[in-house]
Design a protein around this motif. Structure first.
Motif, short mmCIF file in Angstrom:
data_model
loop_
_atom_site.label_atom_id
_atom_site.label_comp_id
_atom_site.label_asym_id
_atom_site.label_seq_id
_atom_site.Cartn_x
_atom_site.Cartn_y
_atom_site.Cartn_z
N PRO A 14 1.27 -0.75 -0.03
CA PRO A 14 0.13 0.01 0.07
C PRO A 14 1.12 0.97 0.24
N LEU A 15 1.61 1.25 0.55
CA LEU A 15 3.38 2.51 0.62
C LEU A 15 3.61 2.89 -1.12
N LEU A 16 3.50 1.54 -1.98
CA LEU A 16 4.22 1.90 -2.98
C LEU A 16 3.36 3.38 -3.73
N GLY A 17 2.43 3.78 -3.58
CA GLY A 17 1.88 4.91 -4.49
C GLY A 17 2.71 6.33 -4.07
N PRO A 18 2.12 6.37 -2.27
CA PRO A 18 2.79 7.65 -1.58
C PRO A 18 4.35 7.69 -1.83
N LEU A 19 5.36 7.03 -1.60
CA LEU A 19 6.90 6.68 -2.28
C LEU A 19 6.65 6.97 -2.90
N LEU A 20 6.26 6.66 -4.07
CA LEU A 20 6.57 6.89 -5.81
C LEU A 20 5.82 8.65 -5.91
N ARG A 21 5.17 8.48 -5.21
CA ARG A 21 4.76 10.56 -5.09
C ARG A 21 5.73 11.78 -4.56
N SER A 22 5.99 10.96 -3.34
CA SER A 22 7.08 11.65 -2.69
C SER A 22 8.72 11.74 -3.35
N GLY A 23 8.65 10.76 -4.04
CA GLY A 23 10.03 10.91 -4.77
C GLY A 23 10.84 9.93 -3.24
N SER A 24 10.80 8.98 -3.18
CA SER A 24 11.06 8.53 -2.03
C SER A 24 10.98 6.47 -2.55
N HIS A 25 10.58 6.99 -3.48
CA HIS A 25 10.89 4.94 -4.12
C HIS A 25 11.87 4.85 -4.76
N ILE A 26 12.29 3.24 -4.89
CA ILE A 26 13.17 3.28 -5.17
C ILE A 26 13.70 4.35 -6.94
N GLN A 27 14.94 4.58 -7.52
CA GLN A 27 15.33 5.36 -8.50
C GLN A 27 16.36 5.29 -9.15
N VAL A 28 16.63 5.52 -9.85
CA VAL A 28 17.88 5.70 -10.54
C VAL A 28 17.78 7.12 -10.65
N ASP A 29 18.60 7.76 -10.27
CA ASP A 29 19.33 9.17 -10.81
C ASP A 29 20.00 10.10 -11.67
N LEU A 30 20.84 8.92 -11.94
CA LEU A 30 21.82 9.60 -13.23
C LEU A 30 21.03 10.19 -13.92
N VAL A 31 20.13 9.78 -15.15
CA VAL A 31 19.65 10.14 -16.17
C VAL A 31 19.10 11.69 -15.91
N PRO A 32 17.89 11.54 -14.57
CA PRO A 32 17.32 13.06 -14.09
C PRO A 32 18.57 14.08 -14.03
N ASN A 33 19.68 13.95 -13.28
CA ASN A 33 20.09 14.69 -12.68
C ASN A 33 20.67 15.26 -14.74
N ILE A 34 20.95 15.17 -15.31
CA ILE A 34 21.50 14.86 -17.29
C ILE A 34 20.25 16.05 -17.62
N LEU A 35 19.61 15.48 -17.78
CA LEU A 35 18.52 16.18 -18.36
C LEU A 35 17.27 17.11 -18.06
N LYS A 36 17.31 18.14 -18.57
CA LYS A 36 16.93 19.51 -18.40
C LYS A 36 15.24 19.55 -18.50
N GLY A 37 14.86 20.91 -18.68
CA GLY A 37 13.11 20.69 -18.96
C GLY A 37 12.04 19.99 -19.89
N GLN A 38 12.25 20.37 -20.93
CA GLN A 38 11.26 19.23 -21.87
C GLN A 38 11.87 17.93 -21.80
N ALA A 39 13.14 17.62 -21.94
CA ALA A 39 13.73 16.30 -22.11
C ALA A 39 13.15 15.82 -20.93
N LEU A 40 13.32 16.82 -19.37
CA LEU A 40 13.56 16.01 -18.16
C LEU A 40 11.42 15.82 -17.70
N LEU A 41 10.75 16.60 -18.11
CA LEU A 41 9.49 16.37 -18.02
C LEU A 41 9.16 14.80 -19.08
N LEU A 42 9.94 14.42 -20.26
CA LEU A 42 9.54 13.89 -21.02
C LEU A 42 9.37 12.37 -20.52
#
Length: 172
Positions: free
Chosen positions: A65-93
């Protein structure tokens, strides 16, 4: 889009509070069960097996049941290499793609969870605890959790689409 997002945020806010309360209660029960097991064994020399077997049986109700709230808060397991490189529209895509995958995955796992619950209900199996608990109660956490995840992923997908359409800049 705002007409859909506002009630969805409200619904997910309530779901987030409910899942937080549920997870707090479950964590407390798990700790108390193990503590009581130790106290009873120490005091009497023998104990009840269900004190030890209850916490692992509650783990799915703590996690899924915590999967959704963790996703919304950004606490879910994620890879943050690509989001740190991308900016603007590319990040939104990228975010749009991630939320779409989460949405599709939540539907697939919701359906699979429903099938598992139906199977175990038909089989009538019970957990091997001192207290007889139907095993499908444990498996019910899967479809419930993925239904909640669907709601949160849909909210985030619509929010990202709104930002993409409006040309709004995204914060890191």
């Amino acid at each position: 889009m705002t007409l859909i997002l506002r009630p969805m945020r409200a619904l997910n806010g309530v779901l987030e509070l409910m899942t937080s309360a549920l997870s707090t209660v479950i964590a407390a029960i798990m700790v108390l069960a193990l503590t009581m097991s130790a106290v009873v064994r120490y005091a009497s020399g023998t104990g009840y097996d269900w004190f030890i077997e209850l916490p692992p049986a509650l783990v799915p109700w703590l996690v899924f049941p915590l999967l959704g709230p963790l996703l919304r808060s950004g606490s879910h397991i994620q890879v943050d290499l690509v989001p740190n490189i991308l900016k603007g529209q590319a990040l939104l895509l990228l975010k749009l793609f991630v939320y779409a995958v989460m949405l599709a995955g939540s539907v697939i796992f919701f359906l699979a969870g429903n099938e598992a619950v139906a199977l175990f209900r038909r089989l009538g199996q019970l957990m091997e605890l001192e207290i007889e608990v139907p095993i499908w109660w444990m498996y019910l956490a899967f479809p419930v959790g993925f239904a909640i995840l669907f709601s949160f992923a849909l909210e985030l997908l619509l929010e990202t689409l709104t930002k993409l359409v409006s040309g709004e800049e995204v914060a890191q």
